[in-house]
Design a protein around this motif. Structure first.
Motif, PDB file in Angstrom:
ATOM      1  N   UNK A   1       0.852  -1.189   0.000  1.00 39.19           N
ATOM      2  CA  UNK A   1       0.000   0.000   0.000  1.00 39.19           C
ATOM      3  C   UNK A   1       0.882   1.231   0.000  1.00 39.19           C
ATOM      4  N   UNK A   2       0.645   2.113  -0.975  1.00 36.88           N
ATOM      5  CA  UNK A   2       1.355   3.389  -1.064  1.00 36.88           C
ATOM      6  C   UNK A   2       0.465   4.487  -0.498  1.00 36.88           C
ATOM      7  N   UNK A   3       0.986   5.246   0.474  1.00 40.38           N
ATOM      8  CA  UNK A   3       0.238   6.333   1.100  1.00 40.38           C
ATOM      9  C   UNK A   3       0.829   7.680   0.697  1.00 40.38           C
ATOM     10  N   UNK A   4      -0.039   8.594   0.295  1.00 38.38           N
ATOM     11  CA  UNK A   4       0.317  10.010   0.157  1.00 38.38           C
ATOM     12  C   UNK A   4      -0.328  10.718   1.338  1.00 38.38           C
ATOM     13  N   UNK A   5       0.475  11.017   2.356  1.00 38.22           N
ATOM     14  CA  UNK A   5      -0.035  11.604   3.593  1.00 38.22           C
ATOM     15  C   UNK A   5       0.004  13.123   3.479  1.00 38.22           C
ATOM     16  N   UNK A   6      -1.099  13.711   3.017  1.00 43.21           N
ATOM     17  CA  UNK A   6      -1.172  15.155   2.861  1.00 43.21           C
ATOM     18  C   UNK A   6      -1.704  15.836   4.101  1.00 43.21           C
ATOM     19  N   UNK A   7      -1.450  17.143   4.199  1.00 37.26           N
ATOM     20  CA  UNK A   7      -1.959  17.918   5.322  1.00 37.26           C
ATOM     21  C   UNK A   7      -3.480  17.935   5.324  1.00 37.26           C
ATOM     22  N   UNK A   8      -4.066  17.993   4.126  1.00 38.31           N
ATOM     23  CA  UNK A   8      -5.523  18.033   3.997  1.00 38.31           C
ATOM     24  C   UNK A   8      -6.108  16.667   3.632  1.00 38.31           C
ATOM     25  N   UNK A   9      -5.528  16.024   2.628  1.00 38.68           N
ATOM     26  CA  UNK A   9      -6.074  14.775   2.092  1.00 38.68           C
ATOM     27  C   UNK A   9      -5.035  13.672   2.137  1.00 38.68           C
ATOM     28  N   UNK A  10      -5.487  12.466   2.422  1.00 43.55           N
ATOM     29  CA  UNK A  10      -4.619  11.287   2.438  1.00 43.55           C
ATOM     30  C   UNK A  10      -5.138  10.317   1.380  1.00 43.55           C
TER      31      UNK A  10
ATOM     32  N   UNK B   1      -0.772  12.184  16.461  1.00 45.52           N
ATOM     33  CA  UNK B   1      -0.253  10.914  15.966  1.00 45.52           C
ATOM     34  C   UNK B   1      -1.389   9.903  15.811  1.00 45.52           C
ATOM     35  N   UNK B   2      -2.228   9.824  16.816  1.00 44.74           N
ATOM     36  CA  UNK B   2      -3.347   8.880  16.777  1.00 44.74           C
ATOM     37  C   UNK B   2      -4.267   9.169  15.593  1.00 44.74           C
ATOM     38  N   UNK B   3      -4.578  10.447  15.336  1.00 41.84           N
ATOM     39  CA  UNK B   3      -5.483  10.805  14.245  1.00 41.84           C
ATOM     40  C   UNK B   3      -4.876  10.481  12.881  1.00 41.84           C
ATOM     41  N   UNK B   4      -3.585  10.745  12.728  1.00 40.71           N
ATOM     42  CA  UNK B   4      -2.923  10.405  11.460  1.00 40.71           C
ATOM     43  C   UNK B   4      -2.943   8.908  11.237  1.00 40.71           C
ATOM     44  N   UNK B   5      -2.634   8.153  12.269  1.00 39.65           N
ATOM     45  CA  UNK B   5      -2.585   6.696  12.135  1.00 39.65           C
ATOM     46  C   UNK B   5      -3.975   6.107  11.920  1.00 39.65           C
ATOM     47  N   UNK B   6      -5.002   6.703  12.532  1.00 37.83           N
ATOM     48  CA  UNK B   6      -6.371   6.247  12.278  1.00 37.83           C
ATOM     49  C   UNK B   6      -6.749   6.461  10.814  1.00 37.83           C
ATOM     50  N   UNK B   7      -6.323   7.591  10.257  1.00 32.33           N
ATOM     51  CA  UNK B   7      -6.616   7.875   8.846  1.00 32.33           C
ATOM     52  C   UNK B   7      -5.961   6.831   7.951  1.00 32.33           C
ATOM     53  N   UNK B   8      -4.687   6.538   8.223  1.00 34.98           N
ATOM     54  CA  UNK B   8      -3.968   5.538   7.424  1.00 34.98           C
ATOM     55  C   UNK B   8      -4.622   4.165   7.557  1.00 34.98           C
ATOM     56  N   UNK B   9      -4.978   3.791   8.776  1.00 32.38           N
ATOM     57  CA  UNK B   9      -5.550   2.461   9.014  1.00 32.38           C
ATOM     58  C   UNK B   9      -6.907   2.305   8.318  1.00 32.38           C
ATOM     59  N   UNK B  10      -7.745   3.326   8.400  1.00 34.23           N
ATOM     60  CA  UNK B  10      -9.052   3.238   7.758  1.00 34.23           C
ATOM     61  C   UNK B  10      -8.922   3.126   6.239  1.00 34.23           C
TER      62      UNK B  10
ATOM     63  N   UNK C   1      -9.340   7.650  -0.800  1.00 29.26           N
ATOM     64  CA  UNK C   1      -8.833   8.896  -0.220  1.00 29.26           C
ATOM     65  C   UNK C   1      -9.779   9.356   0.884  1.00 29.26           C
ATOM     66  N   UNK C   2      -9.238  10.181   1.776  1.00 22.51           N
ATOM     67  CA  UNK C   2     -10.028  10.708   2.892  1.00 22.51           C
ATOM     68  C   UNK C   2      -9.370  11.962   3.411  1.00 22.51           C
ATOM     69  N   UNK C   3     -10.147  12.785   4.069  1.00 26.26           N
ATOM     70  CA  UNK C   3      -9.570  13.950   4.730  1.00 26.26           C
ATOM     71  C   UNK C   3      -8.705  13.491   5.897  1.00 26.26           C
ATOM     72  N   UNK C   4      -7.582  14.166   6.080  1.00 23.43           N
ATOM     73  CA  UNK C   4      -6.717  13.897   7.219  1.00 23.43           C
ATOM     74  C   UNK C   4      -7.490  14.231   8.502  1.00 23.43           C
ATOM     75  N   UNK C   5      -7.576  13.274   9.414  1.00 18.64           N
ATOM     76  CA  UNK C   5      -8.352  13.475  10.637  1.00 18.64           C
ATOM     77  C   UNK C   5      -7.739  14.509  11.585  1.00 18.64           C
ATOM     78  N   UNK C   6      -6.539  14.995  11.246  1.00 17.99           N
ATOM     79  CA  UNK C   6      -5.935  16.047  12.060  1.00 17.99           C
ATOM     80  C   UNK C   6      -6.549  17.423  11.796  1.00 17.99           C
ATOM     81  N   UNK C   7      -7.478  17.524  10.854  1.00 15.96           N
ATOM     82  CA  UNK C   7      -8.047  18.810  10.454  1.00 15.96           C
ATOM     83  C   UNK C   7      -8.521  19.677  11.625  1.00 15.96           C
ATOM     84  N   UNK C   8      -9.136  19.118  12.675  1.00 13.44           N
ATOM     85  CA  UNK C   8      -9.578  19.984  13.775  1.00 13.44           C
ATOM     86  C   UNK C   8      -8.446  20.756  14.448  1.00 13.44           C
TER      87      UNK C   8
END
Length: 621
Positions: free
Chosen positions: A199-208, A255-264, A225-232
């Protein structure tokens, strides 16, 4: 697929249906690129250059005129039936495209901007039929496996040994060894050699974005794709760094929000592709320096203040478990984390340069990744210069009064003549706001008509009535501030209830444009070059795919070059992450970029502010 106040000119975004997969792409891109960007596998060995004639697609309803290459690739009957080469067919209208299933296993996978990758992933599988031990052959279980892997010479870790004996005996010593780089990460019962994924991830500030790849064929299986959960915690990296400085618990939460985004996303692509989590043996992560450090739980505070220091440019061995992915991929999967050049030129740019082949081209090219922070690279295969410019969130719709992200309801294209205004809206719905590409189009149109002068100031009512009589009524006021109404709405048709462009919005765009233009002007001076020496401008990232090249040139966002030299490069960060999974050679090339790129820091230049002010004005007509 348009919501307009007047009839809009030719289409700018095209809706395609590849078999049953609906996608939306910029006008004029080839069907091959449209499919590649959206993870749709079309057979090819030449990378879309028209030499292999394998990228067969069929357009049954009113097919476009065949190219000369189509005429050589197909019989007259096939031409009549709508068969075309995807790399020679442009997307110019909404249409349905039939893509045949792959008939062969390609040994090359096409990624990036016309780049071809020799398929040699780090994940290797070997099916073994081992002799059972007896009193005359008392080799250990591990020795028995390693003896048949002498071409790989891996090392084994304790978790593999815990179940090795049980696996061998339950499978009658017919097993598959899974090796990643130099590590034996699993021994599986039976022959599983046909199933290996990454799995290749593009971890963007807004979108992953996550792309599931079949490492046996090099083809994408699923994309999500999904919005980065760190947005708040804020729209940009500075606000997220500030959050960790003000709240001791914010780093763990981010860290938890970024990792949740990747995992989902990992779970989504595996489910979509029909792949079990334990069949994913490696992941790759491309993100800016702040996003990468936050995902790994590394304190980003030093990135937010001078002298802007990274924790490390090159990361040690990282496991998928370090990103909390152990439950959604193989528990011992490895992770490839792209290195950074500097605090604001991160791993996403390393991946983007790898995908775009900046270090392989003899031409002088300019790579511009436009976002909240804009990264700029100039050079060719002999030399590369990089810098970062603080563009601010204007291009993502933030800080704009009626701004929004590029989602349904966003005005994405604006066209103007002295007598009328036209626009296109994402999703073919009632306009709800203005996204970045629409902002650039609107300002460009106003400048071209003289309704904005070079300093960014709105024309007077009298001048507007002369220069653009059909649009003068849109130039009005809300309180003391002058605005230009793009779309009237509501029963009162009041300016404050409508979607408009304010004088402050124009200033926000000017600040962003000036920061970016200052960056590439300084790089050109460092290299002793002029704008005319730039042979190609690559607009990277999602925003670059939607931005009008002509508009970008007109307002001075990119150098003044022929418009055909300005090319949307697509999601090259994600493409580079794919390359790292598909090819050890390309992965090594990404690491080599660290020594090939010279970083130019703008913040310590005494002349930066003066240069920035010089670039605020729009170029004269």
């Amino acid at each position: 697929m348009t919501v307009t106040e007047e009839q809009a000119p030719g289409p700018v975004r095209i809706n395609l249906l590849f078999n049953e997969r609906a996608v939306r792409v910029p006008y004029g891109v080839t069907l091959f690129d449209a499919a590649s960007w959206n993870g749709i596998a079309i057979d090819s060995t030449c990378g879309g250059h028209g030499t292999c004639k394998k990228c067969r697609v069929r357009i049954a309803g009113d097919p476009p005129a065949p190219s000369s290459l189509d005429m050589r690739a197909y019989t007259p009957q096939e031409i009549k039936d709508g068969w075309r080469l995807a790399c020679r067919t442009a997307a110019t209208r909404d249409t349905r495209v039939e893509v045949p299933p792959l008939t062969t296993r390609p040994k090359a996978a096409t990624v990036g901007v016309g780049r071809q990758v020799i398929l040699r992933p780090a994940v290797q599988k070997r099916y073994l039929e081992l002799a059972e031990p007896d009193l005359a052959d008392q080799a250990s279980d591990l020795e028995r496996v390693l003896a048949h892997l002498d071409d790989l010479e891996p090392r084994a870790e304790l978790p593999v040994l815990k179940t090795l004996g049980q696996t061998l005996r339950a499978a009658d010593y017919k097993v598959t060894a899974v090796v990643v780089d130099d590590v034996l990460i699993a021994v599986e019962p039976g022959d599983t050699t046909g199933r290996r994924f990454g799995i290749a991830f593009d971890l963007g500030t807004t979108t992953v974005v996550a792309t599931l790849l079949d490492l046996s064929t090099g083809t994408p299986v699923a994309v999500a794709s999904a919005l980065n959960k760190q947005q708040p915690f804020g729209a940009d990296v500075i606000t997220r760094i500030s959050a960790t400085m003000m709240d001791p618990g914010a780093l763990d939460k981010l860290q938890q929000l970024a990792q949740e985004t990747l995992a989902e996303l990992a779970g989504a692509v595996c489910a979509d592709g029909g792949v079990r989590p334990d069949e994913v043996y490696e992941v790759a992560l491309a993100g800016n320096a702040t996003m990468t450090q936050l995902a790994l739980g590394i304190d980003p505070e030093p990135l937010g203040m001078a002298p802007f220091i990274l924790s490390t440019r090159l990361f040690p061995e990282v496991l998928a478990a370090d990103l909390s992915l152990a439950g959604v991929v193989h528990p011992r999967a490895r992770a490839v984390v792209f290195p950074s050049f500097g605090a604001y030129v991160g791993g996403d740019i390393t991946a983007g340069l790898l995908a775009s082949g900046m270090d392989r081209d003899a031409r002088v090219r300019l790579f511009v990744d436009i976002g909240t922070n804009c990264e700029i690279v100039l050079g060719n295969r002999e030399w590369l210069l990089a810098t970062a410019a603080p563009a601010g969130p204007a291009f993502e719709g933030a800080a704009i009064r009626c701004g929004m992200r590029a989602a349904d309801g966003a005005i994405e294209v604006v066209g103007m003549t002295p007598d009328e205004l036209s626009m296109r809206v994402i999703g073919d719905v009632e306009p709800q706001g203005l996204c970045g590409s629409g902002l650039v189009d609107a300002v460009t149109g106003l400048v071209a008509l003289g309704l904005l002068d070079s300093s960014g100031r709105f024309a007077t009512e009298e001048d507007a009535a002369v220069k653009a009589p059909g649009l003068a009524g849109r130039l009005t006021r809300i309180g003391q501030e002058r605005v230009f109404v793009l779309h009237w709405r509501g029963p009162r048709k009041a300016p404050e209830d409508s979607i408009y462009l304010s004088q402050r919005d124009v200033r926000e765009l000017q600040f962003a444009k000036a920061a970016i233009a200052t960056g590439w002007h300084i790089l050109l001076e460092e290299a002793g070059l002029t704008q005319a020496d730039v042979k190609q401008v690559l607009l990277a990232g999602s925003f670059g795919s939607y931005l009008s090249p002509a508009a970008a040139i007109r307002i001075g966002l990119v150098p003044k070059v022929p418009v055909q030299r300005v090319v949307p490069a697509g999601n090259v960060a994600g493409e580079g992450a794919k390359m790292a999974l598909l090819s050890l050679r390309e992965r090594a090339g990404g690491l080599a970029l660290l020594e090939e790129v010279r970083y130019v820091e703008l913040s310590d230049r005494a002349d930066f502010n003066d240069r920035f002010v010089e670039q605020l004005n729009f170029p004269s007509t």
